[in-house]
Design a protein around this motif. Structure first.
Motif, mmCIF file in Angstrom:
data_model
loop_
_atom_site.group_PDB
_atom_site.id
_atom_site.type_symbol
_atom_site.label_atom_id
_atom_site.label_comp_id
_atom_site.label_asym_id
_atom_site.label_seq_id
_atom_site.Cartn_x
_atom_site.Cartn_y
_atom_site.Cartn_z
ATOM 1 N N UNK A 225 2.906 2.213 2.483
ATOM 2 C CA UNK A 225 1.614 1.636 2.874
ATOM 3 C C UNK A 225 0.502 2.023 1.901
ATOM 4 N N UNK A 226 0.541 3.250 1.398
ATOM 5 C CA UNK A 226 -0.562 3.715 0.553
ATOM 6 C C UNK A 226 -0.845 2.776 -0.626
ATOM 7 N N UNK A 227 0.167 2.397 -1.415
ATOM 8 C CA UNK A 227 -0.130 1.470 -2.525
ATOM 9 C C UNK A 227 -0.703 0.131 -2.057
ATOM 10 N N UNK A 228 -0.185 -0.385 -0.952
ATOM 11 C CA UNK A 228 -0.688 -1.673 -0.460
ATOM 12 C C UNK A 228 -2.148 -1.567 -0.031
ATOM 13 N N UNK A 229 -2.494 -0.480 0.642
ATOM 14 C CA UNK A 229 -3.875 -0.302 1.090
ATOM 15 C C UNK A 229 -4.820 -0.071 -0.088
ATOM 16 N N UNK A 230 -4.290 0.422 -1.189
ATOM 17 C CA UNK A 230 -5.101 0.601 -2.394
ATOM 18 C C UNK A 230 -5.256 -0.693 -3.191
ATOM 19 N N UNK A 231 -4.229 -1.533 -3.190
ATOM 20 C CA UNK A 231 -4.168 -2.625 -4.160
ATOM 21 C C UNK A 231 -4.332 -4.025 -3.584
ATOM 22 N N UNK A 232 -3.982 -4.238 -2.337
ATOM 23 C CA UNK A 232 -4.010 -5.598 -1.769
ATOM 24 C C UNK A 232 -5.453 -6.066 -1.579
ATOM 25 N N UNK A 233 -5.734 -7.289 -2.047
ATOM 26 C CA UNK A 233 -7.089 -7.843 -1.951
ATOM 27 C C UNK A 233 -7.185 -9.036 -1.000
ATOM 28 N N UNK A 234 -6.064 -9.465 -0.472
ATOM 29 C CA UNK A 234 -6.050 -10.584 0.481
ATOM 30 C C UNK A 234 -6.420 -10.048 1.858
ATOM 31 N N UNK A 235 -7.580 -10.408 2.417
ATOM 32 C CA UNK A 235 -7.994 -9.873 3.726
ATOM 33 C C UNK A 235 -6.974 -10.138 4.826
#
Length: 237
Positions: A225-235
């Protein structure tokens, strides 16, 4: 060491020292992060299989070498790259979770340009290996490892894999997101979109936490989850 999970445990230490360096700028923290990252990158280079990290490694002159069975003696192979060293196959998804987590944290918080290039090259080889083998981690025998499986035909369509569907979907989206960030090739983001839109991998992640699951899976979810929460920009995602 003969730990069964060199990738994960080394990766967590890399991340800890990278976070420590980001906050304190302590040169000792940077040195420890770099030293341990070199060990992590070596797990991939020592196998001689581009993109396939070893589960563990052992030198033949170590006293423990003759006790190296660790429940799967046949999985130890002589390194074609480093003389006098053996590497253990049957690498799990657990190890990959650690690698990608550490690559991201080290890359963003502690690495200089030369170190970033080293991480980028290894990240590309591992990610390309997974994609080129149909979202599987393929061992020396040409077959996927027991847990190195993220393909839709398994996670979505094979009842045997239903319990792994949520976590597996989370893992591969996270890994591809890290690769897109570090390596920057369009195929990684394109594969994410295909998995999300066509195979509902984002929806699959809602059930990543199983009520009867093992506690170790909580750790795997955290580092995914950590990388996704850092990198994902799609709300929406």
């Amino acid at each position: 060491q003969l730990s069964d999970n060199d990738g994960m445990w080394t990766a967590l230490y890399v991340a800890s020292q990278s976070f420590r360096y980001a906050v304190t700028k302590d040169p000792e923290a940077k040195a420890q992060a770099v030293r341990s990252m070199q060990a992590l990158l070596r797990l991939e280079s020592i196998t001689g299989i581009p993109g396939f990290p070893a589960r563990a490694i052992c030198q033949t002159n170590e006293p423990q070498f003759r006790f190296r069975s660790m429940r799967s003696d046949s999985e130890w192979h002589e390194s074609p790259v480093e003389k006098g060293w053996y590497w253990k196959g049957e690498t799990s998804s657990d190890e990959l979770d650690g690698h990608y987590f550490a690559w991201l944290v080290f890359y963003d918080l502690a690495a200089n340009e030369e170190e970033k290039q080293q991480v980028r090259a290894t990240c590309k080889r591992v990610t390309d290996h997974i994609l080129d083998h149909g979202l599987h981690l393929v061992d020396l025998d040409g077959k996927p490892t027991t847990w190195g499986v993220w393909s839709p035909d398994k996670l979505n369509d094979d009842p045997i894999w239903w319990a792994e569907r949520g976590l597996g979907s989370l893992e591969i989206i996270s890994h591809l997101k890290v690769a897109a960030h570090i390596v920057g090739e369009s195929r990684y983001e394109q594969t994410i979109q295909e998995l999300v839109r066509k195979y509902h991998y984002a929806l699959n992640t809602i059930n990543a936490k199983l009520t009867n699951g093992v506690s170790h899976d909580d750790q795997l979810m955290f580092v995914s989850y950590y990388p996704l929460l850092q990198l994902e920009r799609d709300p929406a995602l």
